[in-house]
Design a protein around this motif. Sequence first.
Motif, PDB file in Angstrom:
ATOM      1  N   THR A 134      12.282  12.940  -7.586  1.00 44.92           N
ATOM      2  CA  THR A 134      11.889  11.432  -7.250  1.00 44.92           C
ATOM      3  C   THR A 134      10.636  11.419  -6.381  1.00 44.92           C
ATOM      4  OG1 THR A 134      13.473  11.337  -5.707  1.00 44.92           O
ATOM      5  CG2 THR A 134      14.398  10.533  -7.801  1.00 44.92           C
ATOM      6  N   GLY A 135      10.226  10.164  -6.642  1.00 49.79           N
ATOM      7  CA  GLY A 135       8.734  10.142  -5.759  1.00 49.79           C
ATOM      8  C   GLY A 135       8.215   8.723  -6.103  1.00 49.79           C
ATOM      9  N   VAL A 136       6.848   8.337  -6.072  1.00 45.52           N
ATOM     10  CA  VAL A 136       6.280   7.328  -6.403  1.00 45.52           C
ATOM     11  C   VAL A 136       6.631   6.854  -7.665  1.00 45.52           C
ATOM     12  CG1 VAL A 136       4.336   8.422  -7.236  1.00 45.52           C
ATOM     13  CG2 VAL A 136       4.072   6.135  -6.233  1.00 45.52           C
ATOM     14  N   ASP A 137       6.888   5.267  -7.729  1.00 50.75           N
ATOM     15  CA  ASP A 137       6.778   4.838  -9.236  1.00 50.75           C
ATOM     16  C   ASP A 137       5.417   4.822  -9.986  1.00 50.75           C
ATOM     17  OD1 ASP A 137       7.942   3.442 -11.126  1.00 50.75           O
ATOM     18  OD2 ASP A 137       8.306   1.449 -10.133  1.00 50.75           O
ATOM     19  N   GLN A 138       5.392   5.709 -10.701  1.00 50.88           N
ATOM     20  CA  GLN A 138       4.016   5.362 -11.757  1.00 50.88           C
ATOM     21  C   GLN A 138       4.003   4.595 -12.474  1.00 50.88           C
ATOM     22  OE1 GLN A 138       6.073   8.431 -11.530  1.00 50.88           O
ATOM     23  NE2 GLN A 138       6.373   8.887 -13.691  1.00 50.88           N
ATOM     24  N   SER A 139       4.750   3.565 -12.793  1.00 47.50           N
ATOM     25  CA  SER A 139       4.824   2.695 -13.845  1.00 47.50           C
ATOM     26  C   SER A 139       4.319   1.291 -13.178  1.00 47.50           C
ATOM     27  CB  SER A 139       6.016   2.361 -14.617  1.00 47.50           C
ATOM     28  OG  SER A 139       7.230   1.899 -13.705  1.00 47.50           O
ATOM     29  N   ALA A 140       4.534   1.302 -11.669  1.00 47.00           N
ATOM     30  CA  ALA A 140       4.114   0.083 -10.990  1.00 47.00           C
ATOM     31  C   ALA A 140       2.961  -0.654 -11.204  1.00 47.00           C
ATOM     32  CB  ALA A 140       4.596   0.325  -9.422  1.00 47.00           C
ATOM     33  N   LEU A 141       1.894   0.152 -11.491  1.00 46.88           N
ATOM     34  CA  LEU A 141       0.632  -0.612 -11.781  1.00 46.88           C
ATOM     35  C   LEU A 141       0.574  -1.013 -13.000  1.00 46.88           C
ATOM     36  CD1 LEU A 141      -1.850   1.901  -9.995  1.00 46.88           C
ATOM     37  CD2 LEU A 141      -1.309  -0.306  -9.335  1.00 46.88           C
ATOM     38  N   PHE A 142       1.321  -0.671 -13.997  1.00 43.78           N
ATOM     39  CA  PHE A 142       1.065  -1.143 -15.328  1.00 43.78           C
ATOM     40  C   PHE A 142       2.038  -2.139 -15.872  1.00 43.78           C
ATOM     41  CE2 PHE A 142      -0.637   3.511 -15.280  1.00 43.78           C
ATOM     42  CZ  PHE A 142      -2.091   3.050 -15.477  1.00 43.78           C
ATOM     43  N   ARG A 143       3.412  -2.370 -15.047  1.00 44.31           N
ATOM     44  CA  ARG A 143       4.304  -3.214 -15.183  1.00 44.31           C
ATOM     45  C   ARG A 143       3.786  -4.677 -15.600  1.00 44.31           C
ATOM     46  NH1 ARG A 143       8.124  -2.184 -11.214  1.00 44.31           N
ATOM     47  NH2 ARG A 143       8.010   0.007 -11.428  1.00 44.31           N
ATOM     48  N   PRO A 144       2.843  -5.282 -14.849  1.00 41.11           N
ATOM     49  CA  PRO A 144       2.549  -6.625 -15.034  1.00 41.11           C
ATOM     50  C   PRO A 144       1.758  -6.689 -16.521  1.00 41.11           C
ATOM     51  CG  PRO A 144       1.608  -5.936 -12.875  1.00 41.11           C
ATOM     52  CD  PRO A 144       2.316  -4.734 -13.700  1.00 41.11           C
ATOM     53  N   LEU A 179       2.306  -4.305 -19.251  1.00 45.02           N
ATOM     54  CA  LEU A 179       2.774  -3.590 -20.279  1.00 45.02           C
ATOM     55  C   LEU A 179       4.219  -3.945 -20.117  1.00 45.02           C
ATOM     56  CD1 LEU A 179       0.561  -0.388 -20.114  1.00 45.02           C
ATOM     57  CD2 LEU A 179       0.406  -2.273 -21.683  1.00 45.02           C
ATOM     58  N   ASP A 180       4.995  -3.543 -21.155  1.00 42.63           N
ATOM     59  CA  ASP A 180       6.611  -3.688 -21.128  1.00 42.63           C
ATOM     60  C   ASP A 180       6.982  -2.363 -20.634  1.00 42.63           C
ATOM     61  OD1 ASP A 180       7.435  -2.123 -24.104  1.00 42.63           O
ATOM     62  OD2 ASP A 180       5.375  -2.317 -23.484  1.00 42.63           O
ATOM     63  N   ALA A 181       7.995  -2.310 -20.100  1.00 43.20           N
ATOM     64  CA  ALA A 181       8.695  -1.451 -19.213  1.00 43.20           C
ATOM     65  C   ALA A 181       8.390  -0.036 -19.632  1.00 43.20           C
ATOM     66  CB  ALA A 181      10.209  -1.563 -18.720  1.00 43.20           C
ATOM     67  N   GLN A 182       8.843   0.365 -21.012  1.00 44.20           N
ATOM     68  CA  GLN A 182       8.806   1.667 -21.528  1.00 44.20           C
ATOM     69  C   GLN A 182       7.237   2.027 -21.821  1.00 44.20           C
ATOM     70  OE1 GLN A 182      10.516   2.118 -25.312  1.00 44.20           O
ATOM     71  NE2 GLN A 182      10.450   4.184 -25.228  1.00 44.20           N
ATOM     72  N   THR A 183       6.397   1.323 -22.249  1.00 42.29           N
ATOM     73  CA  THR A 183       4.959   1.644 -22.178  1.00 42.29           C
ATOM     74  C   THR A 183       4.470   1.648 -20.952  1.00 42.29           C
ATOM     75  OG1 THR A 183       4.899   0.197 -24.176  1.00 42.29           O
ATOM     76  CG2 THR A 183       2.827   1.006 -23.335  1.00 42.29           C
ATOM     77  N   ALA A 184       4.774   0.818 -19.841  1.00 40.31           N
ATOM     78  CA  ALA A 184       4.115   1.138 -18.549  1.00 40.31           C
ATOM     79  C   ALA A 184       4.664   2.595 -17.887  1.00 40.31           C
ATOM     80  CB  ALA A 184       4.764  -0.006 -17.627  1.00 40.31           C
ATOM     81  N   GLN A 185       5.823   2.843 -18.177  1.00 46.52           N
ATOM     82  CA  GLN A 185       6.538   4.388 -17.556  1.00 46.52           C
ATOM     83  C   GLN A 185       5.685   5.122 -18.743  1.00 46.52           C
ATOM     84  OE1 GLN A 185       8.485   4.810 -15.403  1.00 46.52           O
ATOM     85  NE2 GLN A 185       8.497   7.013 -15.501  1.00 46.52           N
ATOM     86  N   LEU A 186       5.440   5.320 -19.680  1.00 44.89           N
ATOM     87  CA  LEU A 186       4.543   6.328 -20.543  1.00 44.89           C
ATOM     88  C   LEU A 186       3.171   6.257 -20.050  1.00 44.89           C
ATOM     89  CD1 LEU A 186       4.733   8.270 -22.542  1.00 44.89           C
ATOM     90  CD2 LEU A 186       3.938   6.527 -24.229  1.00 44.89           C
ATOM     91  N   ALA A 187       2.255   5.179 -19.855  1.00 43.44           N
ATOM     92  CA  ALA A 187       1.155   5.083 -19.385  1.00 43.44           C
ATOM     93  C   ALA A 187       0.996   5.550 -17.745  1.00 43.44           C
ATOM     94  CB  ALA A 187       0.618   3.717 -19.248  1.00 43.44           C
ATOM     95  N   GLY A 188       2.100   5.322 -17.112  1.00 43.36           N
ATOM     96  CA  GLY A 188       1.895   5.707 -15.529  1.00 43.36           C
ATOM     97  C   GLY A 188       2.360   7.280 -15.632  1.00 43.36           C
ATOM     98  N   THR A 189       3.308   7.844 -16.442  1.00 39.97           N
ATOM     99  CA  THR A 189       3.372   9.068 -16.473  1.00 39.97           C
ATOM    100  C   THR A 189       2.204   9.791 -16.975  1.00 39.97           C
ATOM    101  OG1 THR A 189       5.745   8.711 -16.784  1.00 39.97           O
ATOM    102  CG2 THR A 189       4.915  11.153 -17.422  1.00 39.97           C
ATOM    103  N   GLY A 190       1.693   9.597 -18.002  1.00 43.86           N
ATOM    104  CA  GLY A 190       0.533  10.164 -18.286  1.00 43.86           C
ATOM    105  C   GLY A 190      -0.710  10.362 -17.387  1.00 43.86           C
ATOM    106  N   VAL A 191      -1.081   9.235 -16.610  1.00 47.74           N
ATOM    107  CA  VAL A 191      -2.044   8.967 -15.799  1.00 47.74           C
ATOM    108  C   VAL A 191      -1.679   9.908 -14.356  1.00 47.74           C
ATOM    109  CG1 VAL A 191      -3.186   7.561 -14.030  1.00 47.74           C
ATOM    110  CG2 VAL A 191      -2.818   6.702 -16.132  1.00 47.74           C
ATOM    111  N   LEU A 192      -0.649   9.956 -14.221  1.00 46.78           N
ATOM    112  CA  LEU A 192      -0.020  10.651 -13.113  1.00 46.78           C
ATOM    113  C   LEU A 192      -0.258  12.273 -13.403  1.00 46.78           C
ATOM    114  CD1 LEU A 192       0.795  10.897 -10.078  1.00 46.78           C
ATOM    115  CD2 LEU A 192       2.966  10.673 -10.821  1.00 46.78           C
ATOM    116  N   PHE A 193       0.166  12.669 -14.383  1.00 53.51           N
ATOM    117  CA  PHE A 193       0.237  14.224 -14.938  1.00 53.51           C
ATOM    118  C   PHE A 193      -1.178  14.495 -15.204  1.00 53.51           C
ATOM    119  CE2 PHE A 193       0.302  17.291 -18.110  1.00 53.51           C
ATOM    120  CZ  PHE A 193       1.376  18.126 -17.716  1.00 53.51           C
ATOM    121  N   SER A 194      -1.852  13.609 -15.805  1.00 53.63           N
ATOM    122  CA  SER A 194      -3.407  13.971 -15.973  1.00 53.63           C
ATOM    123  C   SER A 194      -4.182  14.041 -14.722  1.00 53.63           C
ATOM    124  CB  SER A 194      -4.023  13.012 -16.744  1.00 53.63           C
ATOM    125  OG  SER A 194      -3.548  12.860 -17.987  1.00 53.63           O
ATOM    126  N   LEU A 195      -3.885  13.398 -14.045  1.00 56.13           N
ATOM    127  CA  LEU A 195      -4.774  13.578 -12.636  1.00 56.13           C
ATOM    128  C   LEU A 195      -4.331  14.761 -11.845  1.00 56.13           C
ATOM    129  CD1 LEU A 195      -4.815   9.832 -11.375  1.00 56.13           C
ATOM    130  CD2 LEU A 195      -6.701  11.314 -12.041  1.00 56.13           C
TER     131      LEU A 195
END
Length: 134
Positions: free
Chosen positions: A57-67, A69-85
């Motif tokens: 557990t750690g930072v909520d990577q979907s927090a920036l995308f939630r406003p 995108l919907d919850a599932q897409t925001a989680q996917l986008a945040g996970t992709g960005v954090l993994f890539s970086l």
Amino acid sequence: MWGAFALRVILAASLREAYRTMVVPIKNERWLDHTGLNLIRIVIGSYFMAISLGLITGVDQSALFRPWLDAQTAQLAGTGVLFSLSMICMSGVFRRMAALTLALFVLCSSAVGSFLSFEPQPISSFWRDLALVC
């Protein structure tokens, strides 16, 4: 006059030659600095990669995308960005830019997750993420 000049030139040449033979080569110890920095970069990158994969557990990577995108897409986008970086930071490609972008993403996600929600919550996770970014 020319004799004094010639004597100076000969003396300077002999001193230079003597200095070259007296200098002892010193081993460059900067390899230890580079090894330590590489290890720190790999440990921090693997920590954020484990967060993006959901292993810890750690930072909520979907927090920036939630406003936007919907919850599932925001989680996917945040996970992709954090993994890539994290992967870019670990691989050493564009070291400073990758580290800065990863730090900004983590800090902004943590700030949005901690301070822009309407329910009161402890901010210890924000301080943890801030310490990791520093």
